[in-house]
Design a protein around this motif. Structure first.
Motif, PDB file in Angstrom:
ATOM      1  N   LEU A   1     -11.171  13.334  -1.215  1.00  7.88           N
ATOM      2  CA  LEU A   1     -10.889  11.984  -1.702  1.00  7.88           C
ATOM      3  C   LEU A   1     -10.897  11.967  -3.228  1.00  7.88           C
ATOM      4  CD1 LEU A   1     -13.227   9.967   0.678  1.00  7.88           C
ATOM      5  CD2 LEU A   1     -10.768  10.368   0.919  1.00  7.88           C
ATOM      6  N   LEU A   2     -10.090  11.108  -3.795  1.00  9.26           N
ATOM      7  CA  LEU A   2     -10.072  10.845  -5.229  1.00  9.26           C
ATOM      8  C   LEU A   2     -10.330   9.353  -5.383  1.00  9.26           C
ATOM      9  CD1 LEU A   2      -9.579  11.722  -8.168  1.00  9.26           C
ATOM     10  CD2 LEU A   2      -7.138  11.262  -7.784  1.00  9.26           C
ATOM     11  N   ILE A   3     -11.492   9.023  -5.936  1.00 12.77           N
ATOM     12  CA  ILE A   3     -11.922   7.633  -6.018  1.00 12.77           C
ATOM     13  C   ILE A   3     -11.833   7.168  -7.464  1.00 12.77           C
ATOM     14  CG2 ILE A   3     -13.803   6.023  -5.568  1.00 12.77           C
ATOM     15  CD1 ILE A   3     -14.877   8.066  -3.531  1.00 12.77           C
ATOM     16  N   THR A   4     -11.060   6.140  -7.703  1.00 12.52           N
ATOM     17  CA  THR A   4     -10.943   5.553  -9.036  1.00 12.52           C
ATOM     18  C   THR A   4     -11.878   4.360  -9.096  1.00 12.52           C
ATOM     19  OG1 THR A   4      -8.634   6.255  -9.141  1.00 12.52           O
ATOM     20  CG2 THR A   4      -9.347   4.599 -10.748  1.00 12.52           C
ATOM     21  N   VAL A   5     -12.711   4.342 -10.147  1.00 14.51           N
ATOM     22  CA  VAL A   5     -13.757   3.322 -10.251  1.00 14.51           C
ATOM     23  C   VAL A   5     -13.778   2.672 -11.621  1.00 14.51           C
ATOM     24  CG1 VAL A   5     -15.241   4.548  -8.607  1.00 14.51           C
ATOM     25  CG2 VAL A   5     -15.560   4.920 -11.058  1.00 14.51           C
ATOM     26  N   LYS A   6     -14.406   1.512 -11.669  1.00 13.91           N
ATOM     27  CA  LYS A   6     -14.841   0.912 -12.929  1.00 13.91           C
ATOM     28  C   LYS A   6     -16.307   1.317 -13.023  1.00 13.91           C
ATOM     29  CE  LYS A   6     -15.941  -3.410 -15.202  1.00 13.91           C
ATOM     30  NZ  LYS A   6     -17.390  -3.096 -15.208  1.00 13.91           N
ATOM     31  N   GLN A   7     -16.618   2.150 -13.986  1.00 11.80           N
ATOM     32  CA  GLN A   7     -17.954   2.711 -14.136  1.00 11.80           C
ATOM     33  C   GLN A   7     -18.827   1.817 -15.004  1.00 11.80           C
ATOM     34  OE1 GLN A   7     -19.335   5.711 -12.848  1.00 11.80           O
ATOM     35  NE2 GLN A   7     -21.199   4.876 -13.720  1.00 11.80           N
TER      36      GLN A   7
ATOM     37  N   MET B   1       0.840  -1.173   0.000  1.00  9.91           N
ATOM     38  CA  MET B   1       0.000   0.000   0.000  1.00  9.91           C
ATOM     39  C   MET B   1       0.889   1.242   0.000  1.00  9.91           C
ATOM     40  SD  MET B   1      -3.099   0.959   2.612  1.00  9.91           S
ATOM     41  CE  MET B   1      -3.552  -0.717   2.772  1.00  9.91           C
ATOM     42  N   LYS B   2       0.595   2.202  -0.847  1.00 13.04           N
ATOM     43  CA  LYS B   2       1.377   3.426  -0.944  1.00 13.04           C
ATOM     44  C   LYS B   2       0.834   4.481   0.008  1.00 13.04           C
ATOM     45  CE  LYS B   2       1.132   2.806  -5.740  1.00 13.04           C
ATOM     46  NZ  LYS B   2       0.808   3.394  -6.984  1.00 13.04           N
ATOM     47  N   ASP B   3       1.620   5.531   0.249  1.00 12.04           N
ATOM     48  CA  ASP B   3       1.152   6.652   1.052  1.00 12.04           C
ATOM     49  C   ASP B   3      -0.061   7.282   0.388  1.00 12.04           C
ATOM     50  OD1 ASP B   3       3.236   6.219   2.742  1.00 12.04           O
ATOM     51  OD2 ASP B   3       4.465   7.876   2.015  1.00 12.04           O
ATOM     52  N   ASN B   4      -1.011   7.709   1.220  1.00 15.15           N
ATOM     53  CA  ASN B   4      -2.215   8.411   0.768  1.00 15.15           C
ATOM     54  C   ASN B   4      -3.062   7.581  -0.182  1.00 15.15           C
ATOM     55  OD1 ASN B   4      -1.151  10.445   2.284  1.00 15.15           O
ATOM     56  ND2 ASN B   4      -0.928  11.889   0.632  1.00 15.15           N
ATOM     57  N   ILE B   5      -3.003   6.274  -0.077  1.00 11.55           N
ATOM     58  CA  ILE B   5      -3.799   5.399  -0.935  1.00 11.55           C
ATOM     59  C   ILE B   5      -4.552   4.413  -0.053  1.00 11.55           C
ATOM     60  CG2 ILE B   5      -3.738   3.591  -2.709  1.00 11.55           C
ATOM     61  CD1 ILE B   5      -2.998   6.268  -3.869  1.00 11.55           C
ATOM     62  N   ILE B   6      -5.816   4.214  -0.361  1.00 11.25           N
ATOM     63  CA  ILE B   6      -6.609   3.187   0.294  1.00 11.25           C
ATOM     64  C   ILE B   6      -6.960   2.194  -0.800  1.00 11.25           C
ATOM     65  CG2 ILE B   6      -8.712   2.661   1.556  1.00 11.25           C
ATOM     66  CD1 ILE B   6      -8.798   5.669   2.330  1.00 11.25           C
ATOM     67  N   THR B   7      -6.516   0.965  -0.683  1.00 11.61           N
ATOM     68  CA  THR B   7      -6.822  -0.041  -1.680  1.00 11.61           C
ATOM     69  C   THR B   7      -7.791  -1.040  -1.078  1.00 11.61           C
ATOM     70  OG1 THR B   7      -4.637   0.225  -2.659  1.00 11.61           O
ATOM     71  CG2 THR B   7      -5.862  -1.775  -3.232  1.00 11.61           C
ATOM     72  N   ILE B   8      -8.884  -1.299  -1.782  1.00  7.48           N
ATOM     73  CA  ILE B   8      -9.880  -2.241  -1.306  1.00  7.48           C
ATOM     74  C   ILE B   8      -9.512  -3.628  -1.799  1.00  7.48           C
ATOM     75  CG2 ILE B   8     -12.300  -2.901  -1.455  1.00  7.48           C
ATOM     76  CD1 ILE B   8     -12.944   0.057  -1.713  1.00  7.48           C
ATOM     77  N   GLU B   9      -9.383  -4.553  -0.869  1.00  8.71           N
ATOM     78  CA  GLU B   9      -9.064  -5.934  -1.210  1.00  8.71           C
ATOM     79  C   GLU B   9     -10.129  -6.838  -0.608  1.00  8.71           C
ATOM     80  OE1 GLU B   9      -5.117  -6.695   0.126  1.00  8.71           O
ATOM     81  OE2 GLU B   9      -4.290  -5.019  -0.989  1.00  8.71           O
ATOM     82  N   ASN B  10     -10.796  -7.613  -1.448  1.00 15.13           N
ATOM     83  CA  ASN B  10     -11.803  -8.580  -1.017  1.00 15.13           C
ATOM     84  C   ASN B  10     -12.934  -7.937  -0.216  1.00 15.13           C
ATOM     85  OD1 ASN B  10     -10.226 -10.631  -2.164  1.00 15.13           O
ATOM     86  ND2 ASN B  10      -9.024 -10.796  -0.295  1.00 15.13           N
TER      87      ASN B  10
ATOM     88  N   GLU C   1      -9.707   2.104  -6.211  1.00 10.67           N
ATOM     89  CA  GLU C   1      -8.715   2.740  -5.338  1.00 10.67           C
ATOM     90  C   GLU C   1      -9.300   4.035  -4.801  1.00 10.67           C
ATOM     91  OE1 GLU C   1      -4.253   2.841  -6.258  1.00 10.67           O
ATOM     92  OE2 GLU C   1      -4.938   4.823  -6.906  1.00 10.67           O
ATOM     93  N   ILE C   2      -8.903   4.383  -3.589  1.00 12.46           N
ATOM     94  CA  ILE C   2      -9.269   5.676  -3.007  1.00 12.46           C
ATOM     95  C   ILE C   2      -7.989   6.341  -2.535  1.00 12.46           C
ATOM     96  CG2 ILE C   2     -10.593   6.907  -1.261  1.00 12.46           C
ATOM     97  CD1 ILE C   2     -12.501   4.503  -1.147  1.00 12.46           C
ATOM     98  N   ALA C   3      -7.701   7.505  -3.092  1.00 11.55           N
ATOM     99  CA  ALA C   3      -6.549   8.305  -2.663  1.00 11.55           C
ATOM    100  C   ALA C   3      -7.082   9.509  -1.891  1.00 11.55           C
ATOM    101  CB  ALA C   3      -5.740   8.765  -3.875  1.00 11.55           C
ATOM    102  N   TYR C   4      -6.238  10.087  -1.071  1.00 11.61           N
ATOM    103  CA  TYR C   4      -6.642  11.296  -0.345  1.00 11.61           C
ATOM    104  C   TYR C   4      -5.545  12.333  -0.438  1.00 11.61           C
ATOM    105  CZ  TYR C   4      -4.167   8.889   3.509  1.00 11.61           C
ATOM    106  OH  TYR C   4      -3.253   8.220   4.275  1.00 11.61           O
ATOM    107  N   ASP C   5      -5.937  13.589  -0.301  1.00 12.71           N
ATOM    108  CA  ASP C   5      -4.990  14.691  -0.477  1.00 12.71           C
ATOM    109  C   ASP C   5      -4.146  14.910   0.777  1.00 12.71           C
ATOM    110  OD1 ASP C   5      -6.885  15.907   1.194  1.00 12.71           O
ATOM    111  OD2 ASP C   5      -6.737  17.822   0.159  1.00 12.71           O
TER     112      ASP C   5
END
Length: 135
Positions: free
Chosen positions: A103-109, A1-10, A93-97
């Motif tokens: 929050l910056l949320i990356t999605v499959k739309q 996991m990188k800094d300022n990143i929230i990764t959703i797993e399972n 993925e969810i990143a934060y400033d």
């Protein structure tokens, strides 16, 4: 996991890495300045799809379910993006400033993100530098 990143797993609520690498699961730090924070949603190609607001409950529901939940300021209630239209946003993925207040949320739309049926809510142009025209 990188800094300022929230990764959703399972579909599990993750441990969040702070910039100083201190492990912390407490999401309340994102809501110290306000009960609502802006959440910018982008697709895998980094195209901005929409801006909405989250409270701590909607962020928790997003992390638990793996699909986006927001707080409607006008209706004063939680809403699940896609519950009505079927156009769900699957969180990648969810990143934060740097201030932990956006929050910056990356999605499959799935389908369109905008309630108008457009893929993105940002389909109108107010100003374009190369022409200098206002629209």
């Amino acid at each position: 996991m990188k800094d300022n990143i929230i990764t959703i797993e399972n579909g599990q609520i993750p441990t969040i890495n702070k910039p100083d690498d201190t492990e912390q699961n407490d999401l309340s730090r994102f809501f110290l300045k306000s009960e609502l924070i802006p959440a910018i949603v982008q697709d895998q190609n980094r195209q901005v799809l929409m801006l909405a607001y989250m409270n701590e409950i909607s962020l928790n529901k997003t992390l638990e379910s793996g699909i986006t939940w927001f707080y409607s300021r006008s209706r004063q209630e939680l809403w699940n993006k896609g519950a009505t239209s079927g156009h769900y946003q699957h969180v990648l993925e969810i990143a934060y400033d740097c201030d932990c207040d956006t929050l910056l949320i990356t999605v499959k739309q799935d389908g369109a993100a905008c309630h108008t049926g457009e893929y993105t809510c940002f389909f109108r142009t107010l100003y374009k530098k190369n022409t200098g025209e206002n629209f």
